[in-house]
Design a protein around this motif. Structure first.
Motif, PDB file in Angstrom:
ATOM      1  N   ASP A   1      69.089  27.683  40.665  1.00 49.68           N
ATOM      2  CA  ASP A   1      68.250  26.703  41.341  1.00 49.68           C
ATOM      3  C   ASP A   1      66.807  27.174  41.351  1.00 49.68           C
ATOM      4  O   ASP A   1      66.268  27.628  42.366  1.00 49.68           O
ATOM      5  N   THR A   2      66.171  27.102  40.188  1.00 50.83           N
ATOM      6  CA  THR A   2      64.779  27.521  40.029  1.00 50.83           C
ATOM      7  C   THR A   2      63.997  26.436  39.305  1.00 50.83           C
ATOM      8  O   THR A   2      64.556  25.710  38.483  1.00 50.83           O
ATOM      9  N   PRO A   3      62.688  26.328  39.566  1.00 53.71           N
ATOM     10  CA  PRO A   3      61.879  25.303  38.900  1.00 53.71           C
ATOM     11  C   PRO A   3      61.700  25.565  37.405  1.00 53.71           C
ATOM     12  O   PRO A   3      61.557  24.635  36.615  1.00 53.71           O
ATOM     13  N   GLY A   4      61.670  26.858  37.032  1.00 55.73           N
ATOM     14  CA  GLY A   4      61.586  27.207  35.620  1.00 55.73           C
ATOM     15  C   GLY A   4      60.306  26.784  34.940  1.00 55.73           C
ATOM     16  O   GLY A   4      60.334  26.249  33.829  1.00 55.73           O
ATOM     17  N   ALA A   5      59.163  27.036  35.565  1.00 61.47           N
ATOM     18  CA  ALA A   5      57.883  26.670  34.953  1.00 61.47           C
ATOM     19  C   ALA A   5      57.600  27.522  33.722  1.00 61.47           C
ATOM     20  O   ALA A   5      57.384  27.002  32.622  1.00 61.47           O
ATOM     21  N   ASP A   6      57.604  28.832  33.901  1.00 60.98           N
ATOM     22  CA  ASP A   6      57.412  29.717  32.748  1.00 60.98           C
ATOM     23  C   ASP A   6      58.697  29.786  31.926  1.00 60.98           C
ATOM     24  O   ASP A   6      58.663  29.783  30.692  1.00 60.98           O
TER      25      ASP A   6
ATOM     26  N   GLY B   1      57.696  26.967  27.283  1.00 60.19           N
ATOM     27  CA  GLY B   1      58.107  26.919  25.880  1.00 60.19           C
ATOM     28  C   GLY B   1      58.332  25.498  25.389  1.00 60.19           C
ATOM     29  O   GLY B   1      57.971  25.154  24.259  1.00 60.19           O
ATOM     30  N   VAL B   2      58.909  24.658  26.243  1.00 62.92           N
ATOM     31  CA  VAL B   2      59.189  23.272  25.855  1.00 62.92           C
ATOM     32  C   VAL B   2      57.898  22.494  25.637  1.00 62.92           C
ATOM     33  O   VAL B   2      57.758  21.774  24.638  1.00 62.92           O
ATOM     34  N   VAL B   3      56.942  22.637  26.555  1.00 64.67           N
ATOM     35  CA  VAL B   3      55.692  21.897  26.366  1.00 64.67           C
ATOM     36  C   VAL B   3      54.904  22.454  25.186  1.00 64.67           C
ATOM     37  O   VAL B   3      54.182  21.721  24.505  1.00 64.67           O
ATOM     38  N   GLY B   4      55.071  23.753  24.928  1.00 64.12           N
ATOM     39  CA  GLY B   4      54.482  24.320  23.710  1.00 64.12           C
ATOM     40  C   GLY B   4      55.075  23.689  22.471  1.00 64.12           C
ATOM     41  O   GLY B   4      54.362  23.351  21.519  1.00 64.12           O
ATOM     42  N   LEU B   5      56.384  23.515  22.484  1.00 65.54           N
ATOM     43  CA  LEU B   5      57.083  22.857  21.379  1.00 65.54           C
ATOM     44  C   LEU B   5      56.517  21.458  21.142  1.00 65.54           C
ATOM     45  O   LEU B   5      56.227  21.068  20.001  1.00 65.54           O
ATOM     46  N   LEU B   6      56.350  20.695  22.215  1.00 60.86           N
ATOM     47  CA  LEU B   6      55.853  19.320  22.097  1.00 60.86           C
ATOM     48  C   LEU B   6      54.412  19.284  21.596  1.00 60.86           C
ATOM     49  O   LEU B   6      54.044  18.429  20.777  1.00 60.86           O
ATOM     50  N   GLU B   7      53.597  20.208  22.070  1.00 62.42           N
ATOM     51  CA  GLU B   7      52.188  20.215  21.648  1.00 62.42           C
ATOM     52  C   GLU B   7      52.046  20.652  20.199  1.00 62.42           C
ATOM     53  O   GLU B   7      51.202  20.126  19.459  1.00 62.42           O
TER      54      GLU B   7
ATOM     55  N   LEU C   1      60.204  29.894  21.266  1.00 60.26           N
ATOM     56  CA  LEU C   1      59.168  29.943  22.299  1.00 60.26           C
ATOM     57  C   LEU C   1      59.845  30.222  23.635  1.00 60.26           C
ATOM     58  O   LEU C   1      60.513  29.362  24.200  1.00 60.26           O
ATOM     59  N   GLU C   2      59.677  31.432  24.127  1.00 56.43           N
ATOM     60  CA  GLU C   2      60.398  31.876  25.327  1.00 56.43           C
ATOM     61  C   GLU C   2      59.422  32.431  26.351  1.00 56.43           C
ATOM     62  O   GLU C   2      59.011  33.590  26.261  1.00 56.43           O
ATOM     63  N   MET C   3      58.995  31.578  27.283  1.00 54.73           N
ATOM     64  CA  MET C   3      58.061  31.977  28.328  1.00 54.73           C
ATOM     65  C   MET C   3      56.706  32.336  27.717  1.00 54.73           C
ATOM     66  O   MET C   3      56.494  33.444  27.262  1.00 54.73           O
ATOM     67  N   ILE C   4      55.796  31.383  27.709  1.00 54.20           N
ATOM     68  CA  ILE C   4      54.490  31.589  27.062  1.00 54.20           C
ATOM     69  C   ILE C   4      53.334  31.270  28.003  1.00 54.20           C
ATOM     70  O   ILE C   4      52.206  31.080  27.551  1.00 54.20           O
ATOM     71  N   GLY C   5      53.590  31.259  29.340  1.00 48.90           N
ATOM     72  CA  GLY C   5      52.553  30.772  30.242  1.00 48.90           C
ATOM     73  C   GLY C   5      52.077  31.679  31.342  1.00 48.90           C
ATOM     74  O   GLY C   5      51.177  31.311  32.093  1.00 48.90           O
ATOM     75  N   TYR C   6      52.637  32.897  31.461  1.00 45.99           N
ATOM     76  CA  TYR C   6      52.231  33.764  32.571  1.00 45.99           C
ATOM     77  C   TYR C   6      51.387  34.920  32.043  1.00 45.99           C
ATOM     78  O   TYR C   6      51.826  35.680  31.175  1.00 45.99           O
ATOM     79  N   PHE C   7      50.190  35.063  32.619  1.00 46.69           N
ATOM     80  CA  PHE C   7      49.259  36.106  32.175  1.00 46.69           C
ATOM     81  C   PHE C   7      48.583  36.742  33.385  1.00 46.69           C
ATOM     82  O   PHE C   7      48.404  36.103  34.422  1.00 46.69           O
ATOM     83  N   SER C   8      48.192  37.996  33.236  1.00 44.65           N
ATOM     84  CA  SER C   8      47.500  38.699  34.309  1.00 44.65           C
ATOM     85  C   SER C   8      46.503  39.690  33.727  1.00 44.65           C
ATOM     86  O   SER C   8      46.822  40.406  32.774  1.00 44.65           O
ATOM     87  N   ASP C   9      45.309  39.718  34.314  1.00 51.19           N
ATOM     88  CA  ASP C   9      44.289  40.690  33.910  1.00 51.19           C
ATOM     89  C   ASP C   9      44.285  41.925  34.815  1.00 51.19           C
ATOM     90  O   ASP C   9      43.436  42.815  34.655  1.00 51.19           O
TER      91      ASP C   9
END
Length: 286
Positions: free
Chosen positions: A88-93, A98-104, A158-166
């Protein structure tokens, strides 16, 4: 009407997938179907063909969503991403990103077509309890392609492509000596391959560097190293195909992995878009 701003388009798609309730895990067929229908509708805007690949697991019907551009070319590249979530998680990353990357990438390549066939696959049942089994949607797809004797150049997961940290030390590794070769800040994207497939892994890494502003690193490692085969590319390896994973390194970086905290607000859409641009460029020039 679809937003013309790519960042807003990515946010819109992630927001839809993360808002589906009950959560889009293997127990909630209606939510998986709602997600699959959404992906289908998006793909239909740009692909030459789109279809559901249905398969049964424990008496229930699950769906991969598969689309194609340039279907009459024999050589093809497969790009895949799973749309189900863990528990039961939103699964954003993991793995709306990955899915929205696929679509784009589909949208980009439909307008500037590469000299090969490209299949875009959104997979169900990547997550536990079916991970590592023949019930994974990507296993079903890979097996179908193997039986068809498809001429596949490479599969890109494409497996988790949205989380980054500096932040310093925001990037972790399976073994300490990795710090000698990779940054300690989680502000890069990784191209992951197995031993013996260094040529294609490095080729994709180099092309992504040319096609985007995101730092890109690659690794070829034995599959016993935790994380190396933790996505849909593993099933293409099983059938002898070259395959790589594009990833922000998941639990080695993202503290919200497989938790309720994996929300849209944690994603960096600007950097994610650079990853997407890099993959599209690589696919076009492979």
């Amino acid at each position: 009407m679809e937003s013309k701003n790519p960042i807003e388009r990515l946010k819109e798609d992630v927001n839809f997938l993360t808002s589906v309730r009950p959560f889009r895990n293997y127990m909630n067929i209606s939510s998986l179907n709602k997600s699959a229908e959404y992906i289908y509708s998006r793909m239909k805007d740009y692909a030459d063909s789109v279809y559901f690949q249905e398969f049964q697991v424990e008496g229930k019907v699950y769906k991969n969503v598969i689309s194609t551009i340039n279907p009459y070319h024999s050589k093809r590249i497969i790009i895949g991403a799973h749309y189900d979530v863990a528990g039961d998680t939103p699964g954003a990353d993991d793995n709306a990103s990955g899915v929205v990357g696929l679509l784009e990438i589909l949208r980009m390549l439909s307008k500037n077509r590469p000299p090969c066939r490209v299949d875009f696959a959104a997979y169900s049942l990547e997550e536990p309890p079916f991970f590592g089994t023949r019930q994974m949607g990507s296993f079903v797809h890979a097996y179908t392609l193997f039986r068809e004797k498809a001429d596949i150049t490479v599969m890109i997961s494409l497996e988790m492509i949205g989380y980054f940290s500096d932040e310093p030390n925001s990037q972790h590794f399976p073994l300490p000596f990795f710090r000698l070769f990779y940054p300690d800040r989680g502000n890069f994207i990784g191209v992951v391959g197995k031993l013996g497939q260094g040529r294609i892994t490095k080729r994709i890494r180099n092309l992504m560097r040319k096609g985007s502003s995101i730092p890109v690193y690659s690794i070829n490692a034995p599959t016993v190293l935790p994380g190396v085969d933790f996505s849909d590319h593993r099933n293409f390896w099983h059938f002898g195909y070259d395959a790589v994973m594009i990833t922000d390194t998941a639990f080695y970086r993202n503290p919200y992995y497989h938790s309720r905290g994996d929300t849209t607000a944690t994603l960096n859409f600007e950097k994610m878009y650079q990853v997407i641009k890099g993959v599209a460029y690589a696919v076009y020039h492979l």
